[in-house]
Enzyme design. Structure first.
Site, PDB file in Angstrom:
ATOM      1  N   HIS A   1     -11.958  -5.594   8.156  1.00  0.00           N
ATOM      2  CA  HIS A   1     -12.661  -5.395   6.883  1.00  0.00           C
ATOM      3  C   HIS A   1     -13.860  -4.489   7.101  1.00  0.00           C
ATOM      4  O   HIS A   1     -14.800  -4.515   6.341  1.00  0.00           O
ATOM      5  CB  HIS A   1     -13.122  -6.746   6.295  1.00  0.00           C
ATOM      6  CG  HIS A   1     -11.982  -7.643   5.928  1.00  0.00           C
ATOM      7  ND1 HIS A   1     -11.299  -8.399   6.834  1.00  0.00           N
ATOM      8  CD2 HIS A   1     -11.396  -7.893   4.744  1.00  0.00           C
ATOM      9  CE1 HIS A   1     -10.342  -9.067   6.230  1.00  0.00           C
ATOM     10  NE2 HIS A   1     -10.369  -8.786   4.969  1.00  0.00           N
ATOM     11  N   GLU A  42       0.820  -1.215   0.000  1.00  0.00           N
ATOM     12  CA  GLU A  42       0.000   0.000   0.000  1.00  0.00           C
ATOM     13  C   GLU A  42       0.853   1.263   0.000  1.00  0.00           C
ATOM     14  O   GLU A  42       0.547   2.230  -0.690  1.00  0.00           O
ATOM     15  CB  GLU A  42      -0.914   0.032   1.229  1.00  0.00           C
ATOM     16  CG  GLU A  42      -2.073  -0.943   1.185  1.00  0.00           C
ATOM     17  CD  GLU A  42      -1.642  -2.372   1.400  1.00  0.00           C
ATOM     18  OE1 GLU A  42      -0.552  -2.571   1.965  1.00  0.00           O
ATOM     19  OE2 GLU A  42      -2.381  -3.278   1.010  1.00  0.00           O
TER      20      GLU A  42
END
Lengths: 394, 372
Positions: free
Chosen positions: B177, B107
């Site tokens: 999540h 990322e």
């Protein structure tokens, strides 16, 4: 593809075959037999900046039987988790380890419970090998109180502190610097123990891994980096994500070893070698060439990025349980029927554990607030209207 | 064909930027042939619409963005085959693997790389697979993207950067999540944070974000990817940034929210209506720079304010809205400003229903505020 390998030729045992006996006494006699047997690993080790260990691994009938029994249990455990997930008893995320059992059991055989292991989210079997129970596994997966993390962690967060298992982690690669920290603590305490930080081929491209490698090498820490290379990071094949898929070489100045991760004995040999190396010379990378039969998680069928032939090919040629089964049969340690009986017995154990886990209650709603901070911190939490309901976090 | 570079000082002086007292600016965008487009609130009545869900709307926006500017790129983990939420389906096939490509699992690398790409005058549309994974990139966003124009005295900028990430609870997401990290980014001057509430909003807002000459973090409510279905115009349209929208008129209390939470608040408003409480519901849309004027006007009308979001209450963006409105409307307020938010715990696993700011919690707070 390099994934498919021919079945190894199994060597005849160096000790003479045992005298014939009745089926029951045969199994009993040999499941506790610790006479050394030497077996060759399927393929030799490949080293990077280090001398690879010998292909000949010393094992025993007892150890091989333990391998078989434990791997059969783990296989059954993962497949049962699959069914439970489909029955919606397990919710959230579930990453299954079947196919990779040899890494967990081989590593365990080569080290002690005082060595630390830390891994990513595919952690059910590592937890089991570190002394976890089936009840602890299934209850945690279903989010119940009797789970190993009291139902608050779920599939990705299994822990076993007494046995040096520092857990499963959800964020990819985040556990690797933690593993280096564990190693530092061990070195500082002058313990003769090492830390194993496991990660996958997807995580191998994370920056924090290289930061951790540098720190471990700079300070000569007893940290062993194990890359469980199952060749797919979720759905991305290794050659599409990494310029150099030779993960054992990516440490550069940190030596590495490539190991057949489907051969439990090779894994054991590598881990023993790594432990010795790490205590003397600092960090090492072990690349375990392994394979997972399931997809990345339960929401991934696992067939959109690889062919069914590939999966069944690996299952036929390199399955870790089959390899040990063949060894056991070739060395006359057990008969075909006995092994099948063991599998049936383990299957029943797993089913019993599931039944017990289903009876376990959900954690109490007050657990929502516990363990955010250390107990007694006294943080106040207010209800919606900020006037009536007030609670002090335990 | 005259290609306008994004954020060039010459471009900036010609576009209609102005900073009002309240700190929000109208945004304009340039089309590839150099004309300046004014933002439109809704599409023209003659354009056709189609009933689609959120990920399809976002997909359409991405198709339009890549089509309208040959120097735009979409990249991230697994975007090539369509992405884990199908938002990038068909892009690689249509625009080629050199413009729509997968990145490795990194990322920090993705965002840093995007900043560089944008600094060269391209529109870099980076996808972070889940907002929960955005933290390795936090340094790049805060220290590089947000400060690039400022520290170079406008010699350089990465305005072409748009970071898209699915955020928010999904029912079974657990710790990693389900997070709503918008508050962390709202604390950074130099970037914009935009959150759509529905498919039609998402398509227009995303196109505005991509064409906005500032780096933008665009959070998409993952719960709505399939659930939300709406009539969405098929053509290219943009919705203005930094403009909140009043989606329900009322007179007793103002409710402010964004993203998926608005659907819950809408239900609470409907229930409150039955009890004779008239609620005004505002979708903030852009969190920074946010539209203080619209919220202030509404609170001056109703005298009460309730803000709701999924992120934990302490330090959540509701705190900023609350403090700003107290500054502006203190004498007009009839009751303390209510915040109905997630609890101050990590996002739980099995306890999600207790953690979430549900309709009943909001209803409770509406009644308590009105009856103060």
């Amino acid at each position: 593809m390099a994934l498919l390998r021919r079945s190894p030729h199994l060597l005849k045992p160096l000790t003479p075959p045992p005298p014939a006996a009745s089926a029951l006494s045969l199994r009993h006699a040999f499941s506790s037999d610790t006479t050394p047997i030497t077996v060759e690993t399927s393929i030799p080790f490949t080293g990077h900046n280090c001398e690879p260990p010998s292909r000949s691994v010393e094992t025993s009938a007892k150890e091989l039987m333990t391998f078989f029994t434990d791997m059969a249990t783990m296989r059954r455990m993962e497949i049962a988790a699959d069914s439970l997930y489909k029955a919606k008893l397990i919710r959230g995320f579930c990453h299954l380890y079947d196919g990779q059992e040899a890494v967990a059991i081989g590593m365990e055989a080569g080290i002690t419970r005082k060595d630390c292991i830390i891994t990513a989210y595919r952690d059910h079997c590592i937890y089991y090998c570190r002394g976890g129970t089936l009840l602890g596994t299934f209850a945690e997966l279903m989010g119940r109180k009797d789970g190993c993390s009291n139902g608050k962690g779920g599939s990705m967060h299994f822990y076993k502190p007494n046995n040096g298992f520092y857990g499963g982690h959800g964020i990819v690669g985040a556990q690797v610097p933690l593993g280096v920290g564990l190693a530092f603590a061990q070195k500082y305490n002058k313990e003769d123990h090492v830390s194993f930080a496991l990660y996958g081929d997807g995580a191998a491209n994370q920056g924090q891994l290289f930061e951790a490698l540098n720190m471990a090498a700079l300070w000569d820490l007893p940290a062993i980096f194990i890359c469980e290379n199952n060749h797919y990071g979720m759905g991305t094949a290794e050659w599409r994500a990494a310029k150099s898929p030779s993960y054992y070489k990516r440490g550069d100045y940190v030596p590495g070893l490539k190991v057949d991760g489907m051969d439990a004995l090779a894994v054991k040999q590598a881990c023993m070698y790594a432990k010795e190396h790490a205590l003397k010379n600092g960090p090492l990378i072990l690349e375990m060439d392994t394979y997972r039969y399931h997809g990345h998680s339960m929401s991934d069928p696992g067939s959109t990025y690889r062919t069914r032939d590939e999966v069944s090919g690996v299952r036929q040629e390199r399955d870790p349980i089959e390899r040990v089964r063949k060894l056991l049969l070739a060395h006359d340690i057990a008969t075909e029927k006995e092994l099948k009986d063991i599998e049936k017995e383990k299957r029943k154990e797993v089913d019993d554990a599931i039944a017990k886990a289903k009876e376990s209650p959900m954690p109490d709603p007050s657990e929502l607030y516990t363990n955010v901070y250390v107990k007694g911190y006294g943080v106040e939490a207010c209800g919606a209207d900020r006037k009536g309901v007030k609670a002090v976090l335990p | 064909m005259l290609m306008r570079r994004i954020g060039r000082s010459s471009g900036a002086s010609r576009s209609c930027f102005f900073i009002s007292r309240g700190g929000f600016s109208t945004t304009t965008a340039t089309s590839p042939d150099g004309t300046t487009l004014l933002p439109t609130k809704t599409s023209t009545p003659s354009s056709s619409t189609k009933s689609i869900n959120l990920f399809t709307a976002i997909n359409q926006a991405l198709h339009i963005a890549l089509e309208s500017d040959p120097r735009s790129y979409v990249f991230g983990e697994d975007v090539g085959f369509g992405g884990v939420f199908r938002c990038s389906t068909g892009l690689a096939d249509r625009f080629g693997k050199k413009r729509v490509f997968n990145t490795p699992l990194c990322e920090q690398g993705i965002v840093g790389f995007g900043i560089g790409l944008a600094a060269m005058g391209n529109r870099a549309i980076a996808e972070i697979q889940f907002a929960d994974y955005i933290y390795p990139a936090f340094d790049q966003i805060v220290n590089e993207a947000a400060k690039f124009r400022y520290r170079s005295g406008n010699q350089f900028n990465c305005g072409g950067l748009t970071i898209r990430a699915p955020y928010g609870a999904v029912g079974h997401g657990g710790h990693y999540h389900s997070q709503s990290p918008e508050a962390f980014f709202c604390h950074v001057p130099g970037i914009k944070v935009v959150i759509p509430r529905s498919p039609r909003e998402a398509k227009g807002l995303l196109l505005s974000c991509i064409r906005d000459p500032n780096p933008v973090v665009f959070f998409e409510p993952k719960w709505l990817y399939r659930l939300a279905v709406e009539e969405v115009p098929e053509d290219d349209y943009m919705l203005p940034l930094s403009q909140a929208e009043v989606i329900r008129e009322g007179s007793d209390i103002t409710l402010v929210g964004w993203g998926a939470q608005l659907a819950v608040m809408e239900q609470a408003c409907a229930d409150a209506e039955k009890d004779g409480i008239s609620c005004e519901l505002i979708d903030l849309r852009t969190l920074i720079p946010w539209d203080k004027e619209t919220v202030e006007a509404s609170v001056k009308k109703t005298g009460r304010l309730l803000i709701s979001h999924e992120a934990p209450v302490t330090g959540g963006f509701a705190a900023e809205i609350s403090a700003s409105l107290v500054e502006r409307c203190f004498l007009r307020l009839e009751a303390p400003i209510a915040r109905v938010c997630g609890l101050d715990t990590p996002f739980p696993l099995v306890f999600e229903p207790f953690y979430m700011p549900t309709k009943n919690k909001i209803l409770d707070a509406i009644k308590a505020t009105v009856n103060y």
